[in-house]
Design a protein around this motif. Sequence first.
Motif, PDB file in Angstrom:
ATOM      1  N   ALA A   1      -6.996  15.167  -1.107  1.00 52.72           N
ATOM      2  CA  ALA A   1      -6.718  13.680  -0.843  1.00 52.72           C
ATOM      3  C   ALA A   1      -7.468  12.767  -0.639  1.00 52.72           C
ATOM      4  O   ALA A   1      -7.602  11.748   0.033  1.00 52.72           O
ATOM      5  CB  ALA A   1      -5.470  13.782   0.117  1.00 52.72           C
TER       6      ALA A   1
ATOM      7  N   GLY B   1      -7.217   9.595  -2.022  1.00 56.69           N
ATOM      8  CA  GLY B   1      -5.738   9.102  -1.871  1.00 56.69           C
ATOM      9  C   GLY B   1      -4.786  10.212  -2.136  1.00 56.69           C
ATOM     10  O   GLY B   1      -5.132  11.141  -2.989  1.00 56.69           O
ATOM     11  N   SER B   2      -3.765  10.470  -1.355  1.00 64.03           N
ATOM     12  CA  SER B   2      -2.826  11.663  -1.672  1.00 64.03           C
ATOM     13  C   SER B   2      -2.213  11.600  -2.869  1.00 64.03           C
ATOM     14  O   SER B   2      -1.570  10.569  -3.135  1.00 64.03           O
ATOM     15  CB  SER B   2      -1.871  11.704  -0.483  1.00 64.03           C
TER      16      SER B   2
ATOM     17  N   TYR C   1       1.437   8.659  -5.173  1.00 65.11           N
ATOM     18  CA  TYR C   1       1.050   7.627  -6.670  1.00 65.11           C
ATOM     19  C   TYR C   1       2.032   8.329  -7.392  1.00 65.11           C
ATOM     20  O   TYR C   1       2.207   9.500  -7.589  1.00 65.11           O
ATOM     21  CB  TYR C   1      -0.183   7.572  -6.655  1.00 65.11           C
TER      22      TYR C   1
ATOM     23  N   TRP D   1       0.628  -1.257   0.069  1.00 63.11           N
ATOM     24  CA  TRP D   1       0.100  -0.095   0.108  1.00 63.11           C
ATOM     25  C   TRP D   1       0.855   1.268  -0.131  1.00 63.11           C
ATOM     26  O   TRP D   1       1.771   1.507   0.816  1.00 63.11           O
ATOM     27  CB  TRP D   1      -0.714   0.122   1.360  1.00 63.11           C
TER      28      TRP D   1
ATOM     29  N   GLN E   1       0.245   4.173   0.714  1.00 60.79           N
ATOM     30  CA  GLN E   1      -0.004   4.968   1.999  1.00 60.79           C
ATOM     31  C   GLN E   1       1.133   4.559   3.206  1.00 60.79           C
ATOM     32  O   GLN E   1       1.576   5.462   4.131  1.00 60.79           O
ATOM     33  CB  GLN E   1      -1.498   4.982   2.582  1.00 60.79           C
TER      34      GLN E   1
END
Length: 226
Positions: free
Chosen positions: A142, A145-146, A150, A52, A54
């Motif tokens: 975000a 997702g930030s 990515y 992941w 994150q």
Amino acid sequence: MAIGPPYAINAIVVTQLNYNTYVDYWFSVLLVVATRLTGFGLAGLCRRFLVWPQNLVTCTLLNTLHAEDDEEPGGITRYKYFLLVMTGAFFFFFIPGYLFQALSMFSWICWIFPNNVPVNQLFGVSSGPGMSLLTFDWPQIAWIGSPLMYPWWAEAHIFFDFVLFFWIITPAMYYTNTWDLAYFPLNDDNTYDRLGQYYNISRILDSSNRFNLTAYNKLMLPSLGL
């Protein structure tokens, strides 16, 4: 994720709000713990194959703060730099999140035409796909997702799919009344019955809060009526 809220809490809250069913406190605790441990166990089994992004960011931060020493004496330390960034992030969140919430969803076209329904449907955030959205609130940026976690090609795919489905296909289907979509709001997370009214879950449940097929057919099938 270890730092996120357990998904089982959603099931407990929905059961209370939508079905008026209040489960025992210790049952709720057991449900949250059991599902959480199941997730951690599956993640542990798949740790060689799944990563992941994150978690990589969190691991990098912790490794920088704890596993490495400052290379040169003097100057600002990693902890001081971290505290400065954290203080700046607090004010960055505090201003659009509390003092001036309009900065969180800065839909400026809707401010110019507040009474124009198509404009608010297309450019509004709560009432539409937010085509004019300009935000100064990092949680809005975000939300899925930030972008710092990515690679650029993954972000480009997400943005392309978003524009294609939410800014092109969805308005086209809505304004051509495909599947009778024009009878409902363009952007809404509520459920509706066949008459366009808010879906009343209690009307399809019996006295024991169990699904009642006869009541469901009467509510949803036009041939049976209300």
